[in-house]
Design a protein around this motif. Structure first.
Motif, PDB file in Angstrom:
ATOM      1  N   TYR A   1      30.843  38.525  37.663  1.00 38.44           N
ATOM      2  CA  TYR A   1      31.467  37.846  38.488  1.00 38.44           C
ATOM      3  C   TYR A   1      32.285  39.179  39.269  1.00 38.44           C
ATOM      4  O   TYR A   1      32.148  39.398  40.544  1.00 38.44           O
ATOM      5  CB  TYR A   1      32.912  37.403  37.731  1.00 38.44           C
ATOM      6  N   ASP A   2      32.269  40.147  38.501  1.00 43.07           N
ATOM      7  CA  ASP A   2      33.012  41.664  39.266  1.00 43.07           C
ATOM      8  C   ASP A   2      31.824  42.147  39.984  1.00 43.07           C
ATOM      9  O   ASP A   2      32.321  43.024  41.179  1.00 43.07           O
ATOM     10  CB  ASP A   2      33.277  42.635  37.984  1.00 43.07           C
ATOM     11  N   TYR A   3      30.812  42.219  39.728  1.00 40.19           N
ATOM     12  CA  TYR A   3      29.623  42.836  40.645  1.00 40.19           C
ATOM     13  C   TYR A   3      29.767  41.885  41.854  1.00 40.19           C
ATOM     14  O   TYR A   3      29.726  42.344  42.984  1.00 40.19           O
ATOM     15  CB  TYR A   3      28.302  42.405  39.767  1.00 40.19           C
ATOM     16  N   MET A   4      29.787  40.687  41.553  1.00 40.49           N
ATOM     17  CA  MET A   4      29.778  39.690  42.993  1.00 40.49           C
ATOM     18  C   MET A   4      31.059  39.866  43.657  1.00 40.49           C
ATOM     19  O   MET A   4      30.881  39.819  44.979  1.00 40.49           O
ATOM     20  CB  MET A   4      29.483  38.458  42.434  1.00 40.49           C
ATOM     21  N   TYR A   5      31.892  39.972  43.146  1.00 40.69           N
ATOM     22  CA  TYR A   5      33.122  40.333  44.092  1.00 40.69           C
ATOM     23  C   TYR A   5      33.204  41.522  44.849  1.00 40.69           C
ATOM     24  O   TYR A   5      33.285  41.338  45.873  1.00 40.69           O
ATOM     25  CB  TYR A   5      34.467  40.604  42.675  1.00 40.69           C
ATOM     26  N   ASP A   6      32.651  42.749  44.238  1.00 40.91           N
ATOM     27  CA  ASP A   6      32.495  43.992  44.968  1.00 40.91           C
ATOM     28  C   ASP A   6      31.673  43.732  46.202  1.00 40.91           C
ATOM     29  O   ASP A   6      31.938  44.466  47.117  1.00 40.91           O
ATOM     30  CB  ASP A   6      32.207  44.994  44.136  1.00 40.91           C
ATOM     31  N   GLN A   7      30.442  42.964  45.798  1.00 40.42           N
ATOM     32  CA  GLN A   7      29.469  42.831  47.113  1.00 40.42           C
ATOM     33  C   GLN A   7      30.015  42.035  48.452  1.00 40.42           C
ATOM     34  O   GLN A   7      29.586  42.270  49.285  1.00 40.42           O
ATOM     35  CB  GLN A   7      28.113  42.364  46.728  1.00 40.42           C
ATOM     36  N   ILE A   8      30.985  41.125  47.893  1.00 39.94           N
ATOM     37  CA  ILE A   8      31.732  40.294  48.955  1.00 39.94           C
ATOM     38  C   ILE A   8      32.863  40.803  49.528  1.00 39.94           C
ATOM     39  O   ILE A   8      32.865  40.848  50.727  1.00 39.94           O
ATOM     40  CB  ILE A   8      32.041  39.070  48.487  1.00 39.94           C
ATOM     41  N   VAL A   9      33.915  41.418  48.629  1.00 36.47           N
ATOM     42  CA  VAL A   9      35.133  41.988  49.049  1.00 36.47           C
ATOM     43  C   VAL A   9      35.133  43.140  50.033  1.00 36.47           C
ATOM     44  O   VAL A   9      35.729  43.259  50.904  1.00 36.47           O
ATOM     45  CB  VAL A   9      36.157  42.203  47.820  1.00 36.47           C
ATOM     46  N   CYS A  10      33.960  44.017  49.801  1.00 37.71           N
ATOM     47  CA  CYS A  10      33.626  45.142  50.528  1.00 37.71           C
ATOM     48  C   CYS A  10      33.713  44.926  52.194  1.00 37.71           C
ATOM     49  O   CYS A  10      34.138  45.862  52.847  1.00 37.71           O
ATOM     50  CB  CYS A  10      32.582  46.021  50.232  1.00 37.71           C
ATOM     51  N   VAL A  11      33.469  43.759  52.610  1.00 39.06           N
ATOM     52  CA  VAL A  11      33.163  43.432  53.936  1.00 39.06           C
ATOM     53  C   VAL A  11      34.509  43.865  54.636  1.00 39.06           C
ATOM     54  O   VAL A  11      34.547  43.966  55.836  1.00 39.06           O
ATOM     55  CB  VAL A  11      32.485  42.108  54.226  1.00 39.06           C
ATOM     56  N   GLY A  12      35.730  43.308  54.008  1.00 42.24           N
ATOM     57  CA  GLY A  12      36.861  43.658  54.550  1.00 42.24           C
ATOM     58  C   GLY A  12      37.026  44.944  55.364  1.00 42.24           C
ATOM     59  O   GLY A  12      37.404  45.195  56.320  1.00 42.24           O
ATOM     60  N   GLU A  13      36.865  46.089  54.503  1.00 40.59           N
ATOM     61  CA  GLU A  13      36.993  47.498  54.978  1.00 40.59           C
ATOM     62  C   GLU A  13      35.900  47.718  56.140  1.00 40.59           C
ATOM     63  O   GLU A  13      36.051  48.424  56.836  1.00 40.59           O
ATOM     64  CB  GLU A  13      36.944  48.460  53.793  1.00 40.59           C
ATOM     65  N   LEU A  14      34.560  47.373  55.419  1.00 43.35           N
ATOM     66  CA  LEU A  14      33.681  47.462  56.554  1.00 43.35           C
ATOM     67  C   LEU A  14      33.651  46.907  57.959  1.00 43.35           C
ATOM     68  O   LEU A  14      33.721  47.802  58.714  1.00 43.35           O
ATOM     69  CB  LEU A  14      32.165  46.921  55.946  1.00 43.35           C
ATOM     70  N   VAL A  15      34.333  45.901  58.046  1.00 41.05           N
ATOM     71  CA  VAL A  15      34.685  45.183  59.421  1.00 41.05           C
ATOM     72  C   VAL A  15      35.657  45.949  60.147  1.00 41.05           C
ATOM     73  O   VAL A  15      35.694  46.263  61.205  1.00 41.05           O
ATOM     74  CB  VAL A  15      34.585  43.723  59.583  1.00 41.05           C
ATOM     75  N   SER A  16      36.712  46.477  59.267  1.00 45.88           N
ATOM     76  CA  SER A  16      38.037  46.811  60.013  1.00 45.88           C
ATOM     77  C   SER A  16      37.586  48.312  60.440  1.00 45.88           C
ATOM     78  O   SER A  16      37.944  48.742  61.597  1.00 45.88           O
ATOM     79  CB  SER A  16      39.147  46.802  58.978  1.00 45.88           C
ATOM     80  N   SER A  17      36.925  48.875  59.836  1.00 48.18           N
ATOM     81  CA  SER A  17      36.497  50.323  60.133  1.00 48.18           C
ATOM     82  C   SER A  17      35.500  50.239  61.204  1.00 48.18           C
ATOM     83  O   SER A  17      35.628  51.265  62.327  1.00 48.18           O
ATOM     84  CB  SER A  17      35.990  51.112  59.005  1.00 48.18           C
ATOM     85  N   LYS A  18      34.639  49.220  61.427  1.00 51.41           N
ATOM     86  CA  LYS A  18      33.851  49.171  62.502  1.00 51.41           C
ATOM     87  C   LYS A  18      34.565  48.955  63.779  1.00 51.41           C
ATOM     88  O   LYS A  18      34.130  49.291  65.006  1.00 51.41           O
ATOM     89  CB  LYS A  18      32.588  48.015  62.319  1.00 51.41           C
ATOM     90  N   ILE A  19      35.632  47.855  63.670  1.00 51.30           N
ATOM     91  CA  ILE A  19      36.203  47.499  64.881  1.00 51.30           C
ATOM     92  C   ILE A  19      37.173  48.638  65.240  1.00 51.30           C
ATOM     93  O   ILE A  19      37.286  49.011  66.268  1.00 51.30           O
ATOM     94  CB  ILE A  19      37.354  46.359  64.553  1.00 51.30           C
ATOM     95  N   ALA A  20      37.786  49.298  64.482  1.00 56.17           N
ATOM     96  CA  ALA A  20      38.592  50.571  64.700  1.00 56.17           C
ATOM     97  C   ALA A  20      37.745  51.556  65.293  1.00 56.17           C
ATOM     98  O   ALA A  20      37.874  52.085  66.457  1.00 56.17           O
ATOM     99  CB  ALA A  20      39.334  51.223  63.445  1.00 56.17           C
ATOM    100  N   HIS A  21      36.716  51.946  64.853  1.00 56.31           N
ATOM    101  CA  HIS A  21      35.683  52.856  65.303  1.00 56.31           C
ATOM    102  C   HIS A  21      35.485  52.566  66.810  1.00 56.31           C
ATOM    103  O   HIS A  21      35.770  53.246  67.758  1.00 56.31           O
ATOM    104  CB  HIS A  21      34.480  52.969  64.665  1.00 56.31           C
ATOM    105  N   ALA A  22      35.197  51.184  66.920  1.00 52.88           N
ATOM    106  CA  ALA A  22      34.586  50.807  68.315  1.00 52.88           C
ATOM    107  C   ALA A  22      35.703  50.919  69.351  1.00 52.88           C
ATOM    108  O   ALA A  22      35.796  51.199  70.254  1.00 52.88           O
ATOM    109  CB  ALA A  22      34.115  49.432  68.256  1.00 52.88           C
ATOM    110  N   TYR A  23      36.996  50.401  68.993  1.00 50.37           N
ATOM    111  CA  TYR A  23      38.022  50.303  69.766  1.00 50.37           C
ATOM    112  C   TYR A  23      38.557  51.700  70.147  1.00 50.37           C
ATOM    113  O   TYR A  23      38.857  52.126  71.482  1.00 50.37           O
ATOM    114  CB  TYR A  23      39.235  49.622  69.162  1.00 50.37           C
TER     115      TYR A  23
END
Ligand code: ASP
Length: 437
Positions: free
Chosen positions: A112-134
């Motif tokens: 479960y914990d492995y799966m959690y990390d592979q999914i939850v990380c997307v929050g920071e990935l997209v926020s940093s991509k949006i911030a970078h682009a903006y």
């Protein structure tokens, strides 16, 4: 020679909507001349929502895609206000979400914990991509850095422990050359990766810690955590009406308070900074001109009382099944298991026939621990407790805090700190008795 760099951390609240993101950009405008590494969290409450995706996927209840789609829609809505209907950032953000969809198309992973990390990380990935682009779009050129290329952890998913030597090495190889380029660096808090390149997370609220890791590895001039409060306060203002801001705080004081529940900074943040005497500023993104709190080596001689509350505690009262004393070999056995289960122990007490441990009640850890020792020990679990830590206490404040509570454990450490594990006094109701004739 190394560049002088400042590290900023912006949490979810500072990036929760287009207005908030524009406000952050406004703050950054006044640091245009500086070398900045900007660590961002997921936007708003995205991590909580992503946890629901993980739960739904594990439960195979068919809701995972629905929840993920809501999260995507929220991000696209924010993007529309920042970029209009078309921008290349959409494809970049979409790619990150697609990786989660791939995970959801598979059977839930047994770890479960492995799966959690592979999914939850997307929050920071997209926020940093949006911030970078903006930021880049509005004339604040930034480079996007994948924190997973720098922060190496062990493979304990959801609680990755940083492998410092390799992380420092990677920072030198990857980040230092980026600092020589013009523009800020934007990266993600909270995430790292294993030697096999699987994503790990550093524990909830771990972005502060990420910023400290970068600060340490890059010998930052200082680090700033931008919050929605004016600085570090003497208590949680939602609970105490007379909480006031502390202007200065020593590292030691900050470690003590954050470890025991002062939520303003992640507890692991301070040590790396202290080791290199890097000052930590806690400032308000609502009032960026405000002075905030400075955490450094400086020692104040007089502090006001500081209160930290940590809810969600469980007290484990452990006694031997044959009523013999709790002896050294028992304690050593129990401590080994505490380490194995990674229980965070906040208080403990030993008497002749029982041993009490107060730990954070996370998931079902305490139950699993109790089950594991049940052949040798009797364990009583008392849940829903609160840990109160008071530094620089005054007796009348303690009495106030005890009001309406039952104190289950109490400890005084030197003459500076009092810790109590308490529960609410149950409300007594009079029985309805028949009226005498
Ligand atoms: N987004 C993660 C969390 O909400 C990490 C962080 O914000 O510090 O726990």
């Amino acid at each position: 020679m190394k560049q002088t760099v400042k590290v900023f951390k912006f949490g979810g609240a500072s990036l929760k909507d287009p207005t908030a993101i524009k406000n952050v950009a406004g703050i950054l405008q006044s640091y245009k001349k500086e070398k900045l590494v900007i660590v961002v969290s997921a936007m708003g409450k995205t991590t909580n929502a992503l946890e629901k995706v993980v739960e739904a996927h594990a439960a195979r209840n068919g809701k995972a895609f629905e929840i993920l789609n809501e999260i995507k829609a929220q991000h696209y809505q924010i993007m529309e206000e920042l970029f209009g209907k078309e921008d290349e950032a959409y494809a970049v953000v979409n790619d990150a979400f697609v990786e989660v969809e791939w995970v959801l198309e598979e059977e839930p992973h047994e770890n479960y914990d492995y799966m959690y990390d592979q999914i939850v990380c997307v929050g920071e990935l997209v926020s940093s991509k949006i911030a970078h682009a903006y930021f880049t779009k509005i004339g604040l050129p930034t480079q996007w850095l994948d924190a997973r290329d720098v922060i190496l952890t062990d493979d304990i998913f959801r609680e990755g422990w940083v492998q410092w030597e390799e992380t420092m090495d990677r920072a030198e190889r990857i980040v230092v050359p980026m600092l020589a380029e013009p523009g800020f660096i934007v990266t993600q808090g909270f995430i790292g990766s294993t030697t096999e390149n699987f994503t790990t997370t550093l524990g909830r609220e771990g972005s502060d810690y990420t910023a400290a890791i970068f600060s340490f590895c890059l010998d930052a001039q200082d680090m700033t955590i931008w919050k929605d409060v004016p600085g570090v306060l003497t208590a949680d203002p939602r609970v105490f009406e007379n909480a006031t801001k502390l202007d200065r705080l020593s590292y030691k004081e900050a470690i003590e308070m954050t470890y025991y529940g002062a939520k303003v900074i992640h507890p692991k943040t301070i040590k790396p900074l202290q080791n290199k005497s890097i000052p930590l500023l806690v400032k308000s993104f609502i009032n960026p001109e405000g002075e905030g709190t400075l955490i450094s080596n400086e020692v104040e001689d007089a502090y006001p009382p500081i209160v930290a509350l940590e809810p969600n505690q469980v007290l484990l009262q452990i006694s031997t099944r044959d009523f013999s004393f709790v002896a050294e070999h028992h304690i050593s056995y129990l401590f080994n298991l505490v380490a194995e289960f990674r229980l965070q122990v906040n208080m403990m007490q030993n008497s002749a026939i029982s041993f009490s441990l107060c730990v954070n009640d996370v998931d079902d850890k305490a139950d699993r621990f109790a089950a594991r020792i049940s052949d040798k020990f009797k364990v009583m679990l008392d849940r829903g407790l609160e840990l109160i830590t008071v530094r620089h206490y005054q007796e009348d404040l303690l009495n106030n805090l005890r009001r309406g509570k039952i104190v289950l454990l109490e400890e005084r450490i030197k003459d500076t700190t009092v810790q109590m594990v308490v529960k609410d006094v149950p409300v007594m109701r009079r029985r309805q008795t028949a009226q005498p004739n």
